[in-house]
Design an enzyme around this catalytic site. Structure first.
Site, mmCIF file in Angstrom:
data_model
loop_
_atom_site.group_PDB
_atom_site.id
_atom_site.type_symbol
_atom_site.label_atom_id
_atom_site.label_comp_id
_atom_site.label_asym_id
_atom_site.label_seq_id
_atom_site.Cartn_x
_atom_site.Cartn_y
_atom_site.Cartn_z
ATOM 1 N N ASP A 85 0.851 -1.188 0.000
ATOM 2 C CA ASP A 85 0.000 0.000 0.000
ATOM 3 C C ASP A 85 0.890 1.242 0.000
ATOM 4 O O ASP A 85 1.950 1.250 0.643
ATOM 5 C CB ASP A 85 -0.925 0.039 1.205
ATOM 6 C CG ASP A 85 -2.022 1.072 1.024
ATOM 7 O OD1 ASP A 85 -3.029 0.745 0.357
ATOM 8 O OD2 ASP A 85 -1.874 2.202 1.501
ATOM 9 N N SER A 86 0.468 2.263 -0.730
ATOM 10 C CA SER A 86 1.264 3.488 -0.850
ATOM 11 C C SER A 86 0.438 4.725 -0.527
ATOM 12 O O SER A 86 -0.747 4.796 -0.878
ATOM 13 C CB SER A 86 1.817 3.634 -2.280
ATOM 14 O OG SER A 86 2.654 2.567 -2.630
#
Length: 216
Positions: A85-86
């Site tokens: 996840d970013s």
């Protein structure tokens, strides 16, 4: 003596950029998308939040693979699940996928001419005969050009910024608007290859063992 086959690599992400990055690096992941509600999670800071989300995605897919086994007793064979996840951090706040053109414009009015930090969380779960779990966060400083209002409007109108963290890409139309990257550029795309190599080693998998055979 015949070496054991490498584990099957499963990417718990719908991101085309992550898949392409792994594919270009010689790997052939199978994509299994989680149904995690990202809005249901919280953490004290942005690096902590991306790590929580990466873990939730990996665990959801690992659980689905176990349930999907023919006898319900667990996954078949050796499986390596990767969740990511970013989020872009600016002024201590997380900037995720804007979703709407109006939000993307607001993001860029804040970002232009400034430097933010793109945090990408990684969570690795190895299932099967050998098991293990590990995680890490890659943080890269990203500096943005001083875009005019017209440039922001044109970029947002392209549709590209709406569905990516921080409303920008480095490997697409947005590449012209990133003036400097301090850190792993792969992490800006959404998955850090050097970090992932280290995480795989921690669960007993050598990176090169996952390369596609020559000619395939």
């Amino acid at each position: 003596m015949v070496a054991d086959p490498p584990p099957e690599l499963v990417l718990a992400s719908a991101s085309p950029a992550r898949l392409e990055t792994l594919t270009r690096a010689g790997l052939t992941p199978r994509v299994v998308v989680s149904d995690v509600d990202e809005d249901a999670f919280a953490a004290p800071d942005v690096p902590g939040l991306v790590q929580v989300l990466a873990r939730a995605k990996a665990e959801a897919v690992a659980s689905a693979l176990a349930v999907g086994a023919p006898d319900g007793g667990g996954p078949r064979g050796d499986v390596l699940v990767v969740g990511c996840d970013s989020l872009l951090e600016l002024d201590g706040e997380p900037l995720g996928k804007p979703g709407t053109a109006e939000e993307a414009v607001r993001y860029w009015h804040r970002m232009r001419g400034r430097t933010g930090h793109l945090h990408t969380g990684h969570h690795v779960i190895r299932l099967g005969g050998v098991s293990g779990t590990t995680s890490g966060v890659a943080t890269t400083a990203v500096s943005f050009a001083m875009l005019s209002d017209a440039e922001i409007a044109a970029y947002v109108a392209s549709g590209e910024p709406l569905h990516v963290a921080g409303a920008f890409t480095i490997d697409g139309l947005g590449g012209a608007y990133v003036t400097k990257v301090d850190g792993d550029p792969h992490a800006v795309v959404g998955i850090s290859l050097p970090l992932l190599r280290d995480l795989f080693a921690q669960v007993g998998v050598r990176w090169h063992s996952l390369w596609r055979p020559a000619g395939t």
